[in-house]
Design a protein around this motif. Sequence first.
Motif, short mmCIF file in Angstrom:
data_model
loop_
_atom_site.label_atom_id
_atom_site.label_comp_id
_atom_site.label_asym_id
_atom_site.label_seq_id
_atom_site.Cartn_x
_atom_site.Cartn_y
_atom_site.Cartn_z
N ALA A 38 1.05 -1.30 -0.06
CA ALA A 38 0.18 0.34 0.12
C ALA A 38 1.01 1.00 0.11
CB ALA A 38 -0.98 0.08 1.88
N VAL A 39 1.20 1.92 -0.67
CA VAL A 39 2.04 2.58 -1.56
C VAL A 39 1.61 3.31 -2.69
CG1 VAL A 39 4.28 1.32 -0.30
CG2 VAL A 39 3.87 1.83 -3.72
N PRO A 40 2.47 5.06 -2.36
CA PRO A 40 2.12 6.33 -3.60
C PRO A 40 2.00 5.70 -4.50
CG PRO A 40 3.40 7.13 -1.84
CD PRO A 40 3.51 5.42 -2.00
N ASP A 41 0.93 6.52 -5.53
CA ASP A 41 1.31 5.98 -7.29
C ASP A 41 2.04 7.25 -8.01
OD1 ASP A 41 0.57 5.59 -10.10
OD2 ASP A 41 -1.83 6.46 -9.87
N HIS A 42 3.48 6.53 -7.99
CA HIS A 42 4.11 7.12 -8.55
C HIS A 42 5.10 6.70 -9.82
CE1 HIS A 42 8.71 9.00 -8.98
NE2 HIS A 42 8.00 10.11 -8.73
N PRO A 43 5.71 7.42 -10.95
CA PRO A 43 6.50 6.43 -11.84
C PRO A 43 7.19 5.46 -11.37
CG PRO A 43 5.69 9.11 -12.31
CD PRO A 43 5.21 7.89 -11.28
N VAL A 76 -10.94 17.70 1.72
CA VAL A 76 -9.88 17.85 2.03
C VAL A 76 -8.93 16.18 1.28
CG1 VAL A 76 -8.28 17.92 4.09
CG2 VAL A 76 -10.17 19.53 3.58
N CYS A 77 -7.41 16.76 1.42
CA CYS A 77 -7.20 14.67 0.76
C CYS A 77 -5.81 15.10 1.42
CB CYS A 77 -7.26 14.44 -0.64
SG CYS A 77 -6.67 15.14 -1.77
N HIS A 78 -4.84 14.27 1.59
CA HIS A 78 -3.11 14.08 1.66
C HIS A 78 -2.86 14.93 0.61
CE1 HIS A 78 0.76 12.26 0.67
NE2 HIS A 78 1.10 11.91 2.21
N SER A 79 -2.86 14.91 -1.20
CA SER A 79 -2.45 15.31 -1.87
C SER A 79 -3.03 14.31 -2.63
CB SER A 79 -1.02 15.11 -2.12
OG SER A 79 -0.11 14.01 -1.98
N GLN A 80 -1.72 14.67 -4.77
CA GLN A 80 -2.68 14.01 -5.20
C GLN A 80 -1.96 12.53 -5.52
OE1 GLN A 80 -3.69 16.02 -8.78
NE2 GLN A 80 -3.10 17.84 -8.26
N ILE A 81 -0.78 12.22 -4.63
CA ILE A 81 0.15 11.01 -4.74
C ILE A 81 -0.60 9.32 -4.62
CG2 ILE A 81 2.23 12.17 -4.75
CD1 ILE A 81 2.32 10.93 -1.82
N TYR A 82 -1.14 9.44 -4.17
CA TYR A 82 -2.64 8.39 -3.83
C TYR A 82 -3.78 8.51 -4.39
CZ TYR A 82 0.55 6.93 0.45
OH TYR A 82 1.31 7.46 1.42
N ARG A 83 -3.78 7.38 -5.66
CA ARG A 83 -4.69 7.26 -6.07
C ARG A 83 -6.84 7.33 -5.12
NH1 ARG A 83 -5.82 3.03 -10.80
NH2 ARG A 83 -8.77 3.08 -11.58
N VAL A 84 -6.73 6.46 -4.14
CA VAL A 84 -7.43 6.54 -3.61
C VAL A 84 -8.09 7.58 -2.95
CG1 VAL A 84 -6.20 6.11 -1.26
CG2 VAL A 84 -8.10 5.11 -1.08
N HIS A 85 -7.45 8.84 -2.62
CA HIS A 85 -7.73 9.67 -3.09
C HIS A 85 -8.53 11.00 -4.10
CE1 HIS A 85 -4.68 9.81 1.33
NE2 HIS A 85 -5.76 9.13 1.38
N ARG A 86 -7.95 10.18 -4.95
CA ARG A 86 -8.13 11.24 -6.19
C ARG A 86 -9.56 10.62 -6.52
NH1 ARG A 86 -2.75 9.81 -7.78
NH2 ARG A 86 -3.91 8.35 -9.43
N ASP A 87 -9.51 9.12 -6.32
CA ASP A 87 -10.79 8.26 -6.24
C ASP A 87 -11.63 8.92 -5.93
OD1 ASP A 87 -9.81 7.34 -8.61
OD2 ASP A 87 -9.38 5.27 -8.26
N ARG A 88 -11.42 8.93 -4.54
CA ARG A 88 -12.82 9.06 -3.84
C ARG A 88 -13.33 10.73 -3.64
NH1 ARG A 88 -10.22 7.44 2.01
NH2 ARG A 88 -10.28 5.37 1.42
N VAL A 89 -12.27 11.94 -4.28
CA VAL A 89 -12.60 12.97 -4.47
C VAL A 89 -13.22 12.84 -5.79
CG1 VAL A 89 -12.32 15.52 -4.57
CG2 VAL A 89 -11.21 14.05 -2.54
N ARG A 90 -13.22 12.50 -6.59
CA ARG A 90 -13.39 12.88 -7.94
C ARG A 90 -14.81 12.07 -7.95
NH1 ARG A 90 -14.20 8.88 -11.96
NH2 ARG A 90 -12.30 7.68 -11.20
#
Length: 313
Positions: free
Chosen positions: A101-106, A165-179
């Motif tokens: 369970a880690v950040p989404d990074h290239p 509010v969320c962490h940032s854009q490095i976690y897909r989990v947060h991007r999906d929830r906010v969207r």
Amino acid sequence: MLNGRGGVRPATVEKVVAAARSLDYPRRLPEAHRGVIRIEVILVRPDATFFARLSRAFERIAATLDRSIAVHRTFLDEADPAAIARRILDPDMRRAGLILAVPDHPLVGAALRKLEAENVPTVQIVTEISGTSGAYVGIDNYAAGRMAGLLLSRMQRRPGKVVAVCHSQIYRVHRDRVRGFFDYLMETATEYFEPIGVLFGHDDGDRNAEQLLDALKRWPDLAGLYNAGGANSALNDVLRRHPRGGQVFFVGHELTGRSARALREGTMDVVLDQAPEAQARRAIDLVLATLNLHDLPVENPPIRFVTFTAENL
């Protein structure tokens, strides 16, 4: 090599056995691991309540497994994707499977794709890495965000502005929830609620508190707050003390002792809990099934999240 004879390096044996399993090789495969079968779990932020809870879940599950199976938990810095990528490809143990369970990074994505190409069993838990094909265990985060929007629009009687509010854009989990959250409001509730935007607090209490105080100052008609990440306690403290805090409908994630208290006090209105214990159990079962160490097939639909209010604690 598939006859189980000696003279072959262990790493080579593991790759050949994994490849044979992926091709449904009909013969009984030799045991690639002499001794303990090690499953590594890579997590971040041991100080965060959610990840501490997830880590404890893996610890409890490990205690129930056969003594030949060991679960190793490794915590890495979420701000160092290069170190995470190195660990994915170069562990300091003989690893039979990986859960992470880690950040989404290239860099992380490239390392994970390479590991997947070697047919090493991998399971992503809580959040997904873009461009990878391994199993994902977790809730439907887009649906969770939409649920937050639905509950706010149905339960908040005062119209006004809404922020997430969320962490940032490095976690897909947060991007999906906010969207999901803003999609629902934009589709169904623009007559009453005005979505403003996303505040990035990096799951840090001080940053979250500062962001919310600024929002309350800038928008006197602030009616809704959705925290897609962590550090709920700091947001609750601000709402508890602010003269208009009781007018803000607050939806957050993860049921803890502190969020339960906030629900009872009324500073928090809804908590969506993603059942990390169920996620940990499913992830372990999937790895064991891939290693032919599970008696039954393991289905993997989204984990169901649980909705809590003050009335069903």
